[in-house]
Design a protein around this motif. Structure first.
Motif, PDB file in Angstrom:
ATOM      1  N   PRO A 228     -37.476  39.638 -24.380  1.00 41.87           N
ATOM      2  CA  PRO A 228     -36.927  39.683 -25.738  1.00 41.87           C
ATOM      3  C   PRO A 228     -37.816  40.556 -26.630  1.00 41.87           C
ATOM      4  CG  PRO A 228     -37.217  37.416 -24.965  1.00 41.87           C
ATOM      5  CD  PRO A 228     -37.886  38.295 -23.966  1.00 41.87           C
ATOM      6  N   GLU A 229     -37.211  41.133 -27.664  1.00 44.95           N
ATOM      7  CA  GLU A 229     -37.923  42.081 -28.525  1.00 44.95           C
ATOM      8  C   GLU A 229     -39.248  41.513 -29.053  1.00 44.95           C
ATOM      9  OE1 GLU A 229     -35.598  43.620 -31.752  1.00 44.95           O
ATOM     10  OE2 GLU A 229     -37.350  44.543 -32.725  1.00 44.95           O
ATOM     11  N   ALA A 230     -39.232  40.256 -29.507  1.00 45.44           N
ATOM     12  CA  ALA A 230     -40.439  39.697 -30.149  1.00 45.44           C
ATOM     13  C   ALA A 230     -41.615  39.682 -29.153  1.00 45.44           C
ATOM     14  CB  ALA A 230     -40.155  38.288 -30.657  1.00 45.44           C
ATOM     15  N   GLU A 231     -41.329  39.308 -27.896  1.00 43.12           N
ATOM     16  CA  GLU A 231     -42.405  39.274 -26.888  1.00 43.12           C
ATOM     17  C   GLU A 231     -42.871  40.687 -26.536  1.00 43.12           C
ATOM     18  OE1 GLU A 231     -41.784  36.668 -23.433  1.00 43.12           O
ATOM     19  OE2 GLU A 231     -40.298  35.600 -24.632  1.00 43.12           O
ATOM     20  N   ALA A 232     -41.923  41.615 -26.477  1.00 37.85           N
ATOM     21  CA  ALA A 232     -42.281  43.001 -26.165  1.00 37.85           C
ATOM     22  C   ALA A 232     -43.169  43.583 -27.262  1.00 37.85           C
ATOM     23  CB  ALA A 232     -41.020  43.836 -25.986  1.00 37.85           C
ATOM     24  N   ARG A 233     -42.879  43.240 -28.517  1.00 38.75           N
ATOM     25  CA  ARG A 233     -43.656  43.819 -29.621  1.00 38.75           C
ATOM     26  C   ARG A 233     -45.121  43.352 -29.590  1.00 38.75           C
ATOM     27  NH1 ARG A 233     -41.124  47.150 -32.714  1.00 38.75           N
ATOM     28  NH2 ARG A 233     -38.877  47.007 -33.060  1.00 38.75           N
ATOM     29  N   VAL A 234     -45.362  42.159 -29.075  1.00 36.73           N
ATOM     30  CA  VAL A 234     -46.749  41.695 -28.928  1.00 36.73           C
ATOM     31  C   VAL A 234     -47.489  42.624 -27.954  1.00 36.73           C
ATOM     32  CG1 VAL A 234     -48.211  39.816 -28.070  1.00 36.73           C
ATOM     33  CG2 VAL A 234     -46.151  39.290 -29.428  1.00 36.73           C
ATOM     34  N   LEU A 235     -46.812  43.010 -26.863  1.00 40.14           N
ATOM     35  CA  LEU A 235     -47.436  43.890 -25.867  1.00 40.14           C
ATOM     36  C   LEU A 235     -47.592  45.315 -26.407  1.00 40.14           C
ATOM     37  CD1 LEU A 235     -45.509  42.392 -22.850  1.00 40.14           C
ATOM     38  CD2 LEU A 235     -47.955  42.137 -23.329  1.00 40.14           C
ATOM     39  N   VAL A 236     -46.649  45.716 -27.257  1.00 39.68           N
ATOM     40  CA  VAL A 236     -46.789  47.030 -27.914  1.00 39.68           C
ATOM     41  C   VAL A 236     -48.052  47.023 -28.776  1.00 39.68           C
ATOM     42  CG1 VAL A 236     -45.773  48.610 -29.612  1.00 39.68           C
ATOM     43  CG2 VAL A 236     -44.316  47.541 -27.849  1.00 39.68           C
ATOM     44  N   ASP A 237     -48.289  45.900 -29.461  1.00 38.33           N
ATOM     45  CA  ASP A 237     -49.504  45.783 -30.301  1.00 38.33           C
ATOM     46  C   ASP A 237     -50.775  45.878 -29.441  1.00 38.33           C
ATOM     47  OD1 ASP A 237     -47.977  45.581 -32.516  1.00 38.33           O
ATOM     48  OD2 ASP A 237     -48.088  43.383 -32.650  1.00 38.33           O
ATOM     49  N   HIS A 238     -50.668  45.549 -28.150  1.00 36.79           N
ATOM     50  CA  HIS A 238     -51.810  45.655 -27.231  1.00 36.79           C
ATOM     51  C   HIS A 238     -51.886  47.028 -26.559  1.00 36.79           C
ATOM     52  CE1 HIS A 238     -51.953  41.270 -27.726  1.00 36.79           C
ATOM     53  NE2 HIS A 238     -53.220  41.387 -27.336  1.00 36.79           N
ATOM     54  N   GLY A 239     -51.055  47.974 -27.009  1.00 41.91           N
ATOM     55  CA  GLY A 239     -51.176  49.349 -26.524  1.00 41.91           C
ATOM     56  C   GLY A 239     -50.162  49.774 -25.476  1.00 41.91           C
ATOM     57  N   GLU A 240     -49.272  48.855 -25.068  1.00 40.23           N
ATOM     58  CA  GLU A 240     -48.268  49.238 -24.079  1.00 40.23           C
ATOM     59  C   GLU A 240     -47.069  49.888 -24.771  1.00 40.23           C
ATOM     60  OE1 GLU A 240     -47.278  45.846 -21.644  1.00 40.23           O
ATOM     61  OE2 GLU A 240     -49.347  45.592 -20.958  1.00 40.23           O
ATOM     62  N   THR A 241     -46.303  50.681 -24.015  1.00 39.29           N
ATOM     63  CA  THR A 241     -45.082  51.281 -24.556  1.00 39.29           C
ATOM     64  C   THR A 241     -43.884  50.513 -24.004  1.00 39.29           C
ATOM     65  OG1 THR A 241     -46.169  53.432 -24.539  1.00 39.29           O
ATOM     66  CG2 THR A 241     -43.784  53.433 -24.832  1.00 39.29           C
ATOM     67  N   TRP A 242     -43.068  49.983 -24.887  1.00 40.73           N
ATOM     68  CA  TRP A 242     -41.853  49.261 -24.508  1.00 40.73           C
ATOM     69  C   TRP A 242     -40.697  49.867 -25.288  1.00 40.73           C
ATOM     70  CZ3 TRP A 242     -41.220  44.501 -21.567  1.00 40.73           C
ATOM     71  CH2 TRP A 242     -42.394  44.108 -20.916  1.00 40.73           C
ATOM     72  N   GLU A 243     -39.487  49.797 -24.711  1.00 42.39           N
ATOM     73  CA  GLU A 243     -38.328  50.290 -25.469  1.00 42.39           C
ATOM     74  C   GLU A 243     -37.126  49.382 -25.255  1.00 42.39           C
ATOM     75  OE1 GLU A 243     -37.749  54.323 -24.082  1.00 42.39           O
ATOM     76  OE2 GLU A 243     -36.340  53.639 -22.555  1.00 42.39           O
ATOM     77  N   ASP A 244     -36.239  49.445 -26.234  1.00 42.35           N
ATOM     78  CA  ASP A 244     -35.019  48.644 -26.217  1.00 42.35           C
ATOM     79  C   ASP A 244     -34.094  49.188 -25.132  1.00 42.35           C
ATOM     80  OD1 ASP A 244     -32.767  47.194 -26.729  1.00 42.35           O
ATOM     81  OD2 ASP A 244     -32.639  47.723 -28.866  1.00 42.35           O
ATOM     82  N   ARG A 245     -33.774  48.357 -24.112  1.00 42.11           N
ATOM     83  CA  ARG A 245     -32.901  48.804 -23.018  1.00 42.11           C
ATOM     84  C   ARG A 245     -31.516  48.171 -23.105  1.00 42.11           C
ATOM     85  NH1 ARG A 245     -34.501  53.269 -20.748  1.00 42.11           N
ATOM     86  NH2 ARG A 245     -33.243  52.737 -18.936  1.00 42.11           N
ATOM     87  N   GLY A 246     -31.112  47.763 -24.343  1.00 46.63           N
ATOM     88  CA  GLY A 246     -29.750  47.251 -24.512  1.00 46.63           C
ATOM     89  C   GLY A 246     -29.661  45.757 -24.343  1.00 46.63           C
ATOM     90  N   GLU A 247     -28.527  45.295 -23.791  1.00 50.22           N
ATOM     91  CA  GLU A 247     -28.234  43.858 -23.821  1.00 50.22           C
ATOM     92  C   GLU A 247     -29.208  43.019 -22.990  1.00 50.22           C
ATOM     93  OE1 GLU A 247     -24.637  43.743 -20.498  1.00 50.22           O
ATOM     94  OE2 GLU A 247     -24.151  44.065 -22.623  1.00 50.22           O
ATOM     95  N   LYS A 248     -29.878  43.626 -21.995  1.00 48.50           N
ATOM     96  CA  LYS A 248     -30.821  42.843 -21.181  1.00 48.50           C
ATOM     97  C   LYS A 248     -32.164  42.644 -21.886  1.00 48.50           C
ATOM     98  CE  LYS A 248     -29.255  43.907 -16.497  1.00 48.50           C
ATOM     99  NZ  LYS A 248     -29.601  44.680 -15.290  1.00 48.50           N
ATOM    100  N   GLY A 249     -32.425  43.416 -22.921  1.00 47.43           N
ATOM    101  CA  GLY A 249     -33.678  43.262 -23.663  1.00 47.43           C
ATOM    102  C   GLY A 249     -34.544  44.514 -23.611  1.00 47.43           C
ATOM    103  N   TRP A 250     -35.840  44.309 -23.839  1.00 51.50           N
ATOM    104  CA  TRP A 250     -36.785  45.429 -23.849  1.00 51.50           C
ATOM    105  C   TRP A 250     -37.468  45.535 -22.491  1.00 51.50           C
ATOM    106  CZ3 TRP A 250     -39.365  47.619 -28.652  1.00 51.50           C
ATOM    107  CH2 TRP A 250     -38.486  47.573 -29.731  1.00 51.50           C
ATOM    108  N   ARG A 251     -37.945  46.780 -22.178  1.00 50.60           N
ATOM    109  CA  ARG A 251     -38.602  46.984 -20.890  1.00 50.60           C
ATOM    110  C   ARG A 251     -39.771  47.944 -21.089  1.00 50.60           C
ATOM    111  NH1 ARG A 251     -35.708  48.874 -15.259  1.00 50.60           N
ATOM    112  NH2 ARG A 251     -37.059  47.665 -13.873  1.00 50.60           N
ATOM    113  N   ARG A 252     -40.849  47.715 -20.347  1.00 56.65           N
ATOM    114  CA  ARG A 252     -42.002  48.606 -20.424  1.00 56.65           C
ATOM    115  C   ARG A 252     -41.639  49.980 -19.848  1.00 56.65           C
ATOM    116  NH1 ARG A 252     -48.224  47.570 -18.278  1.00 56.65           N
ATOM    117  NH2 ARG A 252     -49.046  49.500 -19.194  1.00 56.65           N
ATOM    118  N   VAL A 253     -42.131  51.044 -20.481  1.00 59.60           N
ATOM    119  CA  VAL A 253     -41.946  52.384 -19.920  1.00 59.60           C
ATOM    120  C   VAL A 253     -43.315  53.016 -19.694  1.00 59.60           C
ATOM    121  CG1 VAL A 253     -39.611  52.879 -20.770  1.00 59.60           C
ATOM    122  CG2 VAL A 253     -41.557  53.326 -22.246  1.00 59.60           C
TER     123      VAL A 253
END
Ligand SMILES: NC(=O)OP(=O)(O)O
Length: 315
Positions: free
Chosen positions: A134-159
């Motif tokens: 889910p977006e909220a969990e992905a944004r925590v990892l983005v704050d730790h320096g990872e790159t994540w993007e919105d992949r549609g209805e399944k949620g966010w995924r690391r790139v």
């Protein structure tokens, strides 16, 4: 004919994208039934596979265990997926061949692929790996320096970085095994990305190569006449999701390129598959196929799937 079969990450997980060992073994069994069908039709088969779900899971294990055991870099994780999926595919193929009474040996090759150190892919990550969040969990990892993007209805995924494959460094070993009669599994996950240092030595780099683009290069390098990209739909489709959606059957490479230029195929899903088969057909004059596992033997015979052929001169 020599057929290069590229199995997508979805062909190595269950329908929900889960990649437990039992899911991967079950999915490999389905894929190897398709391979056995091609062998029964007297084709030589070379197999490559994706590793997006698996390599992402290894990175998560790295992070969770970082205080206990040393993390390993992404190229090491890619190599681990080649070994694991290689033996899972070989075991599944052996089971399928035993049922059908076919005698054939297989080999899985740890395969390195050369990329350019200054490839744009290192500064603009595009390759989705691992689980959706889910977006909220992905944004925590983005704050730790990872790159994540919105992949549609399944949620966010690391790139992660995904440079262009330039050369399959271990292709000569794959060719030797093919010529010796082995069903070869090679260049899994697009190959373990390597760059050449100024002194000529090779070193692994942290990235995940697109396996479809790696498959197109492997098919060309190993002299395959047909490249089959196996996915979860029987055809590439134009006007996807619209009332007048049209599954593509036999098309010329120029026709398929025109559909791609028109934005008909999503990046990160059908887009790289279309690009891969077009590259293969353009550079070799061979045939490219996009289809589902259950249609592969019919598709190689030209009777199913999206079958991409060279554009006739003057066409
Ligand atoms: N490396 C790669 O492209 O893997 P997937 O096909 O599983 O995403």
């Amino acid at each position: 004919m020599r057929v290069l079969l590229a199995l997508g990450g979805n062909a190595m997980t269950n329908a929900d994208g889960r990649a437990r060992p039992e899911d991967q073994i079950e999915a490999a069994q389905v894929a190897m039934a398709a391979v056995a069908g091609l062998l029964e039709d007297d084709h030589e088969v070379v197999i490559t596979h994706g590793n997006g779900p698996q390599v992402g899971n290894l990175l998560v294990k790295n992070e969770l265990a970082a205080g206990v055991v040393p993390p390993v870099p992404l190229d090491w994780c890619g190599a681990q997926t080649q070994a694991t999926l290689g033996f899972v595919l070989m075991d599944a193929l052996d089971r399928e061949l035993a049922v059908r009474g076919i005698e054939r040996r297989s080999a899985a090759l740890v395969t390195r692929t050369l990329v350019d150190a200054d490839d744009d892919g290192f500064t603009h990550p595009t390759k989705p790996i691992g689980r959706h969040l889910p977006e909220a969990e992905a944004r925590v990892l983005v704050d730790h320096g990872e790159t994540w993007e919105d992949r549609g209805e399944k949620g966010w995924r690391r790139v992660v970085a995904s440079p262009e494959p330039r050369e399959i460094l271990d292709a000569p070993a794959a060719v030797a095994l093919i010529e010796a009669g082995f069903v070869v599994v090679a260049n899994g996950g697009g190959g373990i990305p390597h760059v050449r240092r100024p002194d000529g030595s090779l070193v692994g780099v942290e990235a995940v190569i697109d396996k479809d683009l790696g498959a197109a290069l492997l098919a060309r390098t190993t002299g395959a006449e047909v490249l089959v990209i196996a996915t979860d739909v029987p055809n590439a489709v134009v006007r996807w999701g619209e009332p007048d959606a049209e599954p593509l059957g036999r098309v010329t490479v120029d026709e398929l390129r025109a559909h791609a230029a028109d934005g008909q195929f999503a990046s990160g899903s059908m887009g790289p598959k279309v690009d891969a088969v077009c590259r293969f057909v353009e550079t070799t004059g061979g045939t490219g196929v996009i289809t589902s596992l259950d249609q592969i033997t019919a598709a190689v015979a030209g009777d199913a799937g999206t079958v991409v052929v060279p554009t006739p001169l003057g066409g």
